[in-house]
Design a protein around this motif. Sequence first.
Motif, PDB file in Angstrom:
ATOM      1  N   VAL A 110       0.864  -1.015  -0.080  1.00  0.00           N
ATOM      2  CA  VAL A 110       0.009  -0.124   0.147  1.00  0.00           C
ATOM      3  C   VAL A 110       0.957   1.214   0.029  1.00  0.00           C
ATOM      4  CG1 VAL A 110      -2.115  -1.084   1.030  1.00  0.00           C
ATOM      5  CG2 VAL A 110      -0.233   0.146   2.568  1.00  0.00           C
ATOM      6  N   THR A 111       0.226   2.514  -0.545  1.00  0.00           N
ATOM      7  CA  THR A 111       1.057   3.613  -0.365  1.00  0.00           C
ATOM      8  C   THR A 111       0.540   4.266   1.021  1.00  0.00           C
ATOM      9  OG1 THR A 111      -0.764   4.721  -1.422  1.00  0.00           O
ATOM     10  CG2 THR A 111       0.877   4.046  -2.815  1.00  0.00           C
ATOM     11  N   ALA A 112       1.259   5.133   1.350  1.00  0.00           N
ATOM     12  CA  ALA A 112       0.643   5.992   2.596  1.00  0.00           C
ATOM     13  C   ALA A 112      -0.617   6.701   2.311  1.00  0.00           C
ATOM     14  CB  ALA A 112       1.755   7.188   2.785  1.00  0.00           C
ATOM     15  N   ASN A 113      -1.124   6.970   1.039  1.00  0.00           N
ATOM     16  CA  ASN A 113      -2.332   7.465   0.852  1.00  0.00           C
ATOM     17  C   ASN A 113      -3.522   6.406   1.102  1.00  0.00           C
ATOM     18  OD1 ASN A 113      -1.678  10.167   0.664  1.00  0.00           O
ATOM     19  ND2 ASN A 113      -1.360  10.015  -1.533  1.00  0.00           N
ATOM     20  N   GLU A 114      -3.066   5.263   0.515  1.00  0.00           N
ATOM     21  CA  GLU A 114      -3.929   3.981   0.617  1.00  0.00           C
ATOM     22  C   GLU A 114      -4.241   3.519   2.104  1.00  0.00           C
ATOM     23  OE1 GLU A 114      -3.090   1.720  -3.765  1.00  0.00           O
ATOM     24  OE2 GLU A 114      -1.744   1.521  -2.212  1.00  0.00           O
ATOM     25  N   ALA A 115      -2.974   3.431   2.569  1.00  0.00           N
ATOM     26  CA  ALA A 115      -3.134   3.254   4.078  1.00  0.00           C
ATOM     27  C   ALA A 115      -4.123   4.088   5.001  1.00  0.00           C
ATOM     28  CB  ALA A 115      -1.827   3.019   4.629  1.00  0.00           C
ATOM     29  N   ALA A 116      -3.861   5.368   4.604  1.00  0.00           N
ATOM     30  CA  ALA A 116      -4.599   6.557   5.354  1.00  0.00           C
ATOM     31  C   ALA A 116      -5.998   6.419   5.161  1.00  0.00           C
ATOM     32  CB  ALA A 116      -4.109   7.970   4.890  1.00  0.00           C
ATOM     33  N   ARG A 117      -6.422   5.951   3.771  1.00  0.00           N
ATOM     34  CA  ARG A 117      -7.850   5.993   3.680  1.00  0.00           C
ATOM     35  C   ARG A 117      -8.549   4.664   4.296  1.00  0.00           C
ATOM     36  NH1 ARG A 117      -7.134   6.019  -1.361  1.00  0.00           N
ATOM     37  NH2 ARG A 117      -6.869   3.740  -2.156  1.00  0.00           N
ATOM     38  N   ARG A 118      -7.768   3.742   4.174  1.00  0.00           N
ATOM     39  CA  ARG A 118      -8.279   2.379   4.821  1.00  0.00           C
ATOM     40  C   ARG A 118      -8.315   2.490   6.016  1.00  0.00           C
ATOM     41  NH1 ARG A 118      -5.910  -2.429   0.683  1.00  0.00           N
ATOM     42  NH2 ARG A 118      -6.947  -3.677   2.322  1.00  0.00           N
ATOM     43  N   LEU A 119      -7.256   2.963   6.770  1.00  0.00           N
ATOM     44  CA  LEU A 119      -7.157   3.141   8.256  1.00  0.00           C
ATOM     45  C   LEU A 119      -7.875   4.351   9.120  1.00  0.00           C
ATOM     46  CD1 LEU A 119      -3.654   1.764   8.679  1.00  0.00           C
ATOM     47  CD2 LEU A 119      -5.601   0.518   8.773  1.00  0.00           C
ATOM     48  N   GLY A 120      -8.269   5.377   8.302  1.00  0.00           N
ATOM     49  CA  GLY A 120      -9.076   6.460   8.558  1.00  0.00           C
ATOM     50  C   GLY A 120      -7.993   7.415   9.352  1.00  0.00           C
ATOM     51  N   GLU A 121      -6.720   7.424   8.878  1.00  0.00           N
ATOM     52  CA  GLU A 121      -5.791   8.326   9.398  1.00  0.00           C
ATOM     53  C   GLU A 121      -5.267   9.275   8.278  1.00  0.00           C
ATOM     54  OE1 GLU A 121      -4.480   8.121  12.415  1.00  0.00           O
ATOM     55  OE2 GLU A 121      -5.249   6.166  13.094  1.00  0.00           O
ATOM     56  N   SER A 122      -4.239  10.224   8.588  1.00  0.00           N
ATOM     57  CA  SER A 122      -3.696  11.125   7.659  1.00  0.00           C
ATOM     58  C   SER A 122      -2.602  10.234   6.936  1.00  0.00           C
ATOM     59  CB  SER A 122      -3.345  12.486   8.480  1.00  0.00           C
ATOM     60  OG  SER A 122      -1.988  12.122   8.840  1.00  0.00           O
ATOM     61  N   SER A 123      -2.533  10.870   5.685  1.00  0.00           N
ATOM     62  CA  SER A 123      -1.373  10.261   5.014  1.00  0.00           C
ATOM     63  C   SER A 123       0.044  10.539   5.544  1.00  0.00           C
ATOM     64  CB  SER A 123      -1.484  10.647   3.414  1.00  0.00           C
ATOM     65  OG  SER A 123      -1.311  12.042   3.429  1.00  0.00           O
ATOM     66  N   GLY A 124       0.194  11.738   6.236  1.00  0.00           N
ATOM     67  CA  GLY A 124       1.471  12.097   6.653  1.00  0.00           C
ATOM     68  C   GLY A 124       1.464  11.167   7.885  1.00  0.00           C
TER      69      GLY A 124
END
Length: 168
Positions: free
Chosen positions: A28-42
Amino acid sequence: MIGQETEMALRHPLRVALLELLTTAGSVTANEAARRLGESSGACSFHLRQLQRYGYVEPVAGAHGRARPWRLRPAAAPDRADFGPLARELEDEGYHRWLARRATAPERWQRDEAFSEVLHLTPDELATVAAEIRAVLAPYARRRAPRDSGPVGVVARLFPLLSEEDAT
């Protein structure tokens, strides 16, 4: 026993969630992980770099730039036995935090869907039930998070309830 390196790497619940995600998603990219986990991409990007520092993840070969996918390092992927107890502790900590703060949570989030059952299953049925639970959750884990969504902990533990005689 959890090693000191593992304990340091997995001190943050987002890191545990990222490892769990990579275990099922592959990369996963950081953006994909953020979307899937409900977190910020940063935050995801930071914690993926920390996991890289501890030797758990690596960038996918040939990927560059901001859309860089990450994956578990095959030779250094954490043994689930290593971070399992810590993950359970973090799950319990999150649930106790929820119980303590539920009354002050936004009204739309003041519900708790926790439940438990004792079932009588064969070993094959236990595996089937676990697979069915994963299948129910999979579409929600893969989708783009809706605008009004928030992270929700889902914990399912299926295990035999051993009698004293079974333990000896």
